[in-house]
Design a protein around this motif. Structure first.
Motif, short mmCIF file in Angstrom:
data_model
loop_
_atom_site.label_atom_id
_atom_site.label_comp_id
_atom_site.label_asym_id
_atom_site.label_seq_id
_atom_site.Cartn_x
_atom_site.Cartn_y
_atom_site.Cartn_z
N GLU A 137 0.85 -1.19 0.00
CA GLU A 137 0.00 0.00 0.00
C GLU A 137 0.88 1.24 0.00
O GLU A 137 1.88 1.32 0.72
CB GLU A 137 -0.90 0.01 1.24
N GLN A 138 0.52 2.21 -0.84
CA GLN A 138 1.27 3.45 -0.95
C GLN A 138 1.20 4.21 0.38
O GLN A 138 0.14 4.36 0.97
CB GLN A 138 0.71 4.30 -2.08
N LYS B 168 0.80 7.12 2.89
CA LYS B 168 0.06 8.37 2.82
C LYS B 168 0.91 9.51 3.37
O LYS B 168 1.65 9.33 4.33
CB LYS B 168 -1.25 8.27 3.61
N LYS C 136 -2.74 15.57 -13.69
CA LYS C 136 -3.99 14.86 -13.43
C LYS C 136 -4.95 14.95 -14.62
O LYS C 136 -4.96 15.96 -15.34
CB LYS C 136 -4.70 15.43 -12.20
N ARG D 215 -16.25 15.61 -10.91
CA ARG D 215 -16.03 15.52 -9.47
C ARG D 215 -17.21 16.14 -8.75
O ARG D 215 -17.62 17.25 -9.08
CB ARG D 215 -14.72 16.22 -9.09
N THR E 104 -20.15 12.70 0.90
CA THR E 104 -19.72 11.89 -0.26
C THR E 104 -18.77 12.70 -1.12
O THR E 104 -18.78 13.93 -1.11
CB THR E 104 -20.92 11.46 -1.15
N LYS E 105 -17.97 11.96 -1.87
CA LYS E 105 -17.05 12.55 -2.83
C LYS E 105 -16.85 11.53 -3.94
O LYS E 105 -16.58 10.36 -3.66
CB LYS E 105 -15.73 12.87 -2.15
N THR E 106 -17.02 11.95 -5.19
CA THR E 106 -16.75 11.07 -6.31
C THR E 106 -15.87 11.79 -7.32
O THR E 106 -15.85 13.01 -7.39
CB THR E 106 -18.04 10.61 -7.02
N LYS F 298 -8.92 10.36 -7.59
CA LYS F 298 -8.23 9.13 -7.21
C LYS F 298 -9.08 8.21 -6.35
O LYS F 298 -9.09 7.00 -6.54
CB LYS F 298 -6.92 9.48 -6.49
N ASN F 299 -9.79 8.78 -5.39
CA ASN F 299 -10.59 7.97 -4.45
C ASN F 299 -11.99 8.53 -4.30
O ASN F 299 -12.16 9.74 -4.21
CB ASN F 299 -9.93 7.96 -3.06
N ASP F 300 -12.96 7.63 -4.22
CA ASP F 300 -14.32 8.03 -3.86
C ASP F 300 -14.48 7.84 -2.38
O ASP F 300 -13.74 7.07 -1.74
CB ASP F 300 -15.34 7.19 -4.61
N PHE F 301 -15.47 8.53 -1.79
CA PHE F 301 -15.72 8.44 -0.34
C PHE F 301 -17.22 8.54 -0.12
O PHE F 301 -17.90 9.33 -0.77
CB PHE F 301 -15.02 9.58 0.40
#
Length: 162
Positions: free
Chosen positions: A3-4, A6, A25, A30, A151-153, A156-159
């Motif tokens: 795992e990278q 953080k 990027k 988003r 929420t976040k879409t 790199k990552n969704d939440f």
């Protein structure tokens, strides 16, 4: 695969504050939704009619939506290392929940190289502060209980908060 590790994104290799370089990027759609909860108390909530509170300054929730939108658009002026973004959308939903709390949801979106979490969080926060300002003549017993990312879409990552 390991795992990278953080790291804080707003520090350069020397540990100095730095704006994130987003030049490499890809642009993606988003979307972020943030929520603030305000507890106004019974003295103020008794003035709630037809989904809003009317004051001498005007309709509280409608004014909060305008202020929150303005705040979201000015996020990079308030948070030093945020990129200035041309939001494509900033929408609000303000409702009173079963616990008689005012729930402010702010959803911001953009097609770009960086996310809009800070804009959604700023919009919800400024809306909450506006509600406080407009209602303090009735009572100072107002609590801005919490502000959080829901929420976040995109990117790199969704939440999604459970």
């Amino acid at each position: 695969m390991k795992e990278q590790e953080k790291t804080f994104s707003h520090l350069d290799a020397s540990g100095n504050p730095a704006m994130v370089d987003v030049s490499a990027k890809a642009e993606t759609k988003r979307i972020a939704q943030a929520r603030s909860i305000v507890v106004l108390g019974e003295e103020i909530m008794q003035h709630l009619t037809n989904g809003d509170i009317q004051t001498k300054k005007g309709p509280v929730f409608q004014t909060a939506i305008i202020a929150g939108t303005m705040g979201a658009k000015k996020t990079s002026d308030l948070i030093p290392l945020c990129h200035p973004l041309g939001l494509e959308s900033c929408k609000f939903n303000i409702q009173v929940n079963e616990a008689n709390e005012v729930v402010i949801d702010c959803t911001a979106s953009i097609t770009g190289k960086t996310g809009v979490e800070m804009e959604a969080l700023t919009g919800a926060t400024v809306a909450a502060l506006t509600i406080y300002d407009m209602c303090k003549a009735f009572s100072h017993d107002i609590v801005i209980k919490e502000t959080k990312l829901m929420t976040k879409t995109g990117g790199k990552n969704d939440f999604e908060r459970k």
